[in-house]
Design a protein around this motif. Structure first.
Motif, mmCIF file in Angstrom:
data_model
loop_
_atom_site.group_PDB
_atom_site.id
_atom_site.type_symbol
_atom_site.label_atom_id
_atom_site.label_comp_id
_atom_site.label_asym_id
_atom_site.label_seq_id
_atom_site.Cartn_x
_atom_site.Cartn_y
_atom_site.Cartn_z
ATOM 1 N N ALA A 222 0.925 -1.251 -0.011
ATOM 2 C CA ALA A 222 -0.030 0.100 -0.044
ATOM 3 C C ALA A 222 0.906 1.326 0.051
ATOM 4 C CB ALA A 222 -1.046 -0.032 0.929
ATOM 5 N N VAL A 223 2.107 1.086 0.759
ATOM 6 C CA VAL A 223 2.836 2.511 0.933
ATOM 7 C C VAL A 223 3.553 2.448 -0.475
ATOM 8 C CG1 VAL A 223 4.992 3.214 1.997
ATOM 9 C CG2 VAL A 223 3.304 2.274 3.382
ATOM 10 N N ILE A 224 4.124 1.544 -1.035
ATOM 11 C CA ILE A 224 4.946 1.416 -2.058
ATOM 12 C C ILE A 224 3.977 2.053 -3.360
ATOM 13 C CG2 ILE A 224 6.280 0.237 -3.953
ATOM 14 C CD1 ILE A 224 6.940 -1.662 -1.567
ATOM 15 N N PHE A 225 2.967 1.647 -3.804
ATOM 16 C CA PHE A 225 1.902 2.045 -4.749
ATOM 17 C C PHE A 225 1.546 3.309 -4.593
ATOM 18 C CE2 PHE A 225 2.119 -2.879 -5.449
ATOM 19 C CZ PHE A 225 2.764 -2.641 -6.881
ATOM 20 N N TYR B 147 4.086 5.824 -5.921
ATOM 21 C CA TYR B 147 4.738 4.817 -7.111
ATOM 22 C C TYR B 147 5.578 5.948 -7.721
ATOM 23 C CZ TYR B 147 1.304 7.920 -9.670
ATOM 24 O OH TYR B 147 0.728 9.226 -10.364
ATOM 25 N N GLU B 148 5.331 7.144 -7.721
ATOM 26 C CA GLU B 148 6.315 8.023 -8.309
ATOM 27 C C GLU B 148 7.686 8.000 -8.094
ATOM 28 O OE1 GLU B 148 4.859 10.452 -5.284
ATOM 29 O OE2 GLU B 148 3.996 9.032 -6.630
ATOM 30 N N ASN B 149 7.849 7.647 -6.523
ATOM 31 C CA ASN B 149 9.059 7.397 -5.956
ATOM 32 C C ASN B 149 9.843 5.795 -6.199
ATOM 33 O OD1 ASN B 149 9.208 9.893 -5.330
ATOM 34 N ND2 ASN B 149 8.179 9.636 -3.416
ATOM 35 N N ILE B 150 9.156 5.122 -6.710
ATOM 36 C CA ILE B 150 9.671 3.529 -6.864
ATOM 37 C C ILE B 150 10.756 3.489 -7.902
ATOM 38 C CG2 ILE B 150 9.207 1.382 -7.792
ATOM 39 C CD1 ILE B 150 6.185 1.853 -7.145
ATOM 40 N N ILE B 151 11.046 4.149 -9.025
ATOM 41 C CA ILE B 151 12.067 4.068 -9.828
ATOM 42 C C ILE B 151 13.474 4.653 -9.238
ATOM 43 C CG2 ILE B 151 13.114 4.675 -11.880
ATOM 44 C CD1 ILE B 151 11.040 2.146 -11.954
ATOM 45 N N PRO B 152 13.070 6.046 -8.635
ATOM 46 C CA PRO B 152 14.311 7.009 -8.088
ATOM 47 C C PRO B 152 14.738 6.157 -6.664
ATOM 48 C CG PRO B 152 12.413 8.297 -8.586
ATOM 49 C CD PRO B 152 11.883 6.795 -8.801
ATOM 50 N N SER B 153 14.055 5.373 -5.965
ATOM 51 C CA SER B 153 14.212 4.557 -4.873
ATOM 52 C C SER B 153 15.104 3.278 -5.121
ATOM 53 C CB SER B 153 13.284 3.988 -4.072
ATOM 54 O OG SER B 153 12.273 5.041 -3.868
ATOM 55 N N LEU C 168 10.878 -5.283 0.515
ATOM 56 C CA LEU C 168 9.917 -4.468 0.735
ATOM 57 C C LEU C 168 9.913 -3.440 1.793
ATOM 58 C CD1 LEU C 168 7.047 -7.296 0.564
ATOM 59 C CD2 LEU C 168 7.118 -5.387 -0.847
ATOM 60 N N THR C 169 10.583 -3.615 2.891
ATOM 61 C CA THR C 169 10.632 -2.697 3.924
ATOM 62 C C THR C 169 11.487 -1.435 3.489
ATOM 63 O OG1 THR C 169 10.594 -4.516 5.569
ATOM 64 C CG2 THR C 169 11.411 -2.528 6.448
ATOM 65 N N GLY C 170 12.707 -1.874 2.950
ATOM 66 C CA GLY C 170 13.315 -0.867 2.436
ATOM 67 C C GLY C 170 12.897 0.098 1.258
ATOM 68 N N LEU C 171 12.007 -0.456 0.415
ATOM 69 C CA LEU C 171 11.114 0.256 -0.796
ATOM 70 C C LEU C 171 10.229 1.051 0.087
ATOM 71 C CD1 LEU C 171 10.827 -2.207 -3.601
ATOM 72 C CD2 LEU C 171 12.175 0.071 -3.505
ATOM 73 N N SER D 78 0.546 6.212 3.125
ATOM 74 C CA SER D 78 -0.449 5.459 2.267
ATOM 75 C C SER D 78 -1.784 5.737 2.146
ATOM 76 C CB SER D 78 -0.248 3.795 2.454
ATOM 77 O OG SER D 78 -0.831 3.493 3.523
ATOM 78 N N TRP D 79 -2.590 5.169 1.431
ATOM 79 C CA TRP D 79 -4.081 5.159 1.545
ATOM 80 C C TRP D 79 -4.669 4.921 3.165
ATOM 81 C CZ3 TRP D 79 -2.288 2.385 -2.557
ATOM 82 C CH2 TRP D 79 -2.433 2.989 -3.969
ATOM 83 N N PHE D 80 -3.818 4.078 3.739
ATOM 84 C CA PHE D 80 -4.216 3.859 5.279
ATOM 85 C C PHE D 80 -3.976 4.929 6.097
ATOM 86 C CE2 PHE D 80 -3.180 -0.666 3.738
ATOM 87 C CZ PHE D 80 -4.581 -1.161 3.834
#
Length: 584
Positions: free
Chosen positions: A257-260, A263-269, A347-350, A476-478
């Motif tokens: 939920a946090v990663i998506f 989402y704009e930060n996934i590639i930079p991460s 997962l935690t790192g991302l 995230s959404w939560f």
């Protein structure tokens, strides 16, 4: 030079006067002195470069020597864990799956939640890369140590199966002295790895999320822990085989939920994880930067803490598995670092990187062991100051610590100093005593405020460990409900780790003193679990680094000595494996 400096600092803790040795600067606070001494010891052992190279070198050697089993044997591992290679009459106390979940519950703990956050806090995104490298090599290391330990397991006087590296050291190497060292280290490590940091992270997270008193948390969980471990391996296996899948589902949902959401930060991460490997991570936000060497060392150290490959802990759980062929159980164990570090820690790192919280300063209560007061004023927005601070954090040199009287008026520091907390320049610092703004003078010794002055520092700074991951899960959404996911996940992860490690320590006690000594060990284990619920986080993490090293070194030496036997075992296994499935 760094080794000489550490040695001088260690010796400077003690002054000789009138023929008596006295502890220097006792008024600087027991927690600070204890943490500094433990950090120096850790620097010589677990935090040293030679330990890192021994760990990685062993994994790399067996990866090449056995021709990359972590890639070639994954399919067979999945088949065996489902019981496809079992025979009627196989001796043991647990199934392959129960042994795997027991071992996983011993590794999937605070290292996956708090440990990843600490690694990134110390070494930047590149530290996560080295955690993954450690896991890839660790898959082979765990395959080897579990196979050898399973081969030389024994039956205890109560009829249960007892195994682990101490048994191959005694029965195959005829080096009982090395086995004794390993068993003693296992007992200490059960506290430094599986007990103290687990309840410490649980108490901090649950207290921060729900506001529940840490003493109450420790007391309730200590009672539950005692109830589970008194039933031995069969009850432990039954509990962990249900806990592990449950906690994995809860954590995966919250992390994705946090990663998506970001989402704009996934590639930079991902780019930061791999792009900063050689150059190190430059300063960003409140983060003051980290060198290649620092990211490498902290990433490997936290990687081992997470998956425990080479430490010799998992072989104790796998020794109890029902199997007629030791290599088959080694293949089951090969899955552990893959699940524990490559999947869960990534997962935690991302989550932490994509949310951006690792460079943000947060309002928090400063922990005494993370707090330093520097002479002079420094700003992390000034490039020259930032460079000086980064050098100081890496080399502990170049900036003077403040000693003297610190003037405070209505909670505000008036002296010309800089407050450093969690490796960042603290902002909006307020000094409180008994919940009220403090006015007066505070005596500061070598950058630390004595605990007996009973003041609390609050303000904005970087945070680390479980609080950092908790904050990330709110992005995230939560929203703020994400905190509950971490709190519940951490509770389940860490509690199951403590359960498994009680079994590891108990088997070490059985080896040294016989079955009769286990009950006394369990009593001390439960008491330690309770008291660690309100112990300083930083000191507990430092202690864990030392105990990991003391357990790992004898085990790595042992499996390297048995490298030829391991290769022979693998060759004979594949012949039996092929014949077994050819007949079906």
């Amino acid at each position: 030079m760094l080794l000489e400096k550490k040695t001088r600092n260690f010796l400077n803790y003690f002054n000789k006067r009138d023929g008596c040795v006295i502890l220097a600067a006792t008024e600087a606070g027991l927690m600070n002195k204890l943490n500094e001494i433990l950090s120096l010891i850790d620097g010589f052992i677990g935090g040293s470069q030679w330990f890192v190279f021994l760990l990685l070198g062993t994994g790399l050697f067996f990866t090449i020597y056995l021709k990359f089993p972590q890639f070639r044997y994954l399919g067979a591992s999945l088949r065996i864990v489902r019981g496809k290679f079992d025979r009627a009459g196989d001796e043991g106390d647990t199934s392959h799956f129960q042994a795997l979940t027991t071992a996983l519950s011993g590794t999937v703990g605070t290292g996956n939640i708090a440990g990843v956050a600490l690694a990134i806090h110390l070494g930047g995104p590149a530290a996560l890369f080295w955690m993954l490298v450690t896991a890839m090599l660790g898959m082979t290391t765990k395959f080897v140590e579990v196979t050898l330990s399973h081969k030389y397991r024994e039956k205890a006087s109560d009829g249960t199966i007892a195994g682990g590296p101490m048994y191959y050291m005694k029965n195959r190497l005829n080096m009982r002295w090395l086995a004794v060292i390993f068993a003693i280290a296992t007992i200490f490590s059960s506290f430094g790895t599986g007990n103290l940091p687990q309840i410490n992270s649980i108490a901090n997270s649950v207290h921060a999320t729900f506001g529940i008193n840490k003493l109450l948390i420790g007391g309730v969980l200590a009672v539950l822990l005692g109830f589970v471990i008194i039933g031995g391996i069969k009850r432990i296996a039954k509990v962990t085989s249900r806990l592990v899948p449950l906690m994995a589902v809860i954590y995966f949902v919250g992390a994705l939920a946090v990663i998506f959401y970001n989402y704009e930060n996934i590639i930079p991460s991902i780019r930061a994880i791999f792009g900063d490997v050689i150059s190190g991570t430059s300063a960003a936000g409140g983060f003051l930067g980290a060198s290649f060497a620092f990211a490498f060392n902290r990433g490997v150290n936290r990687g081992l803490f997470s998956n425990e490959a080479g430490q010799g802990s998992a072989p104790i759980a796998h020794a109890a598995a029902r199997a007629h062929e030791p290599v088959s159980e080694g293949l089951v164990a090969l899955l552990e670092p893959f699940i524990d570090t490559i999947i869960i820690c990534t997962l935690t790192g991302l989550v932490i990187l994509s949310s951006g919280v690792w460079t943000e300063k947060m309002e928090n209560h400063f922990q005494d062991a993370d707090l330093q007061i520097l002479a002079g004023t420094y700003s992390d927005s000034n490039e020259l100051d930032r460079s000086s601070l980064a050098t100081y954090l890496l080399e502990e040199d170049g900036i003077a610590l403040f000693s003297g009287e610190l003037d405070v008026v209505d909670g505000q520091i008036k002296s010309d100093v800089t407050v450093l907390h969690a490796r960042s320049v603290a902002e909006n610092v307020e000094v409180l005593k008994d919940g009220k703004a403090f006015s007066g003078s505070l005596t500061v010794v070598n950058g630390h405020v004595p605990l007996e002055q009973k003041v609390d520092f609050y303000g904005r700074s970087l945070i680390h460990s479980a609080p950092l991951t908790t904050e990330a899960f709110t992005r995230s959404w939560f929203g703020d409900y994400g905190r509950y996911i971490v709190a519940v996940g951490l509770l389940l992860f860490a509690f199951s780790t403590a359960i498994s490690w009680s079994y590891y320590g108990g088997r070490a006690v059985t080896f040294l003193f016989g079955v009769k000594g286990v009950i006394y060990y369990r009593l001390v284990y439960v008491l330690g679990f309770f008291f660690a619920s309100f112990t300083d986080t930083t000191i507990v993490w430092t202690l864990s680094g030392i105990t990991i090293a003391l357990m790992t070194i004898p085990n790595l030496i042992g499996i390297l000595m048995l490298r030829k036997e391991m290769k022979s075992e693998v060759s004979s296994f594949w012949k039996e494996y092929s014949d077994f499935f050819a007949r079906r």
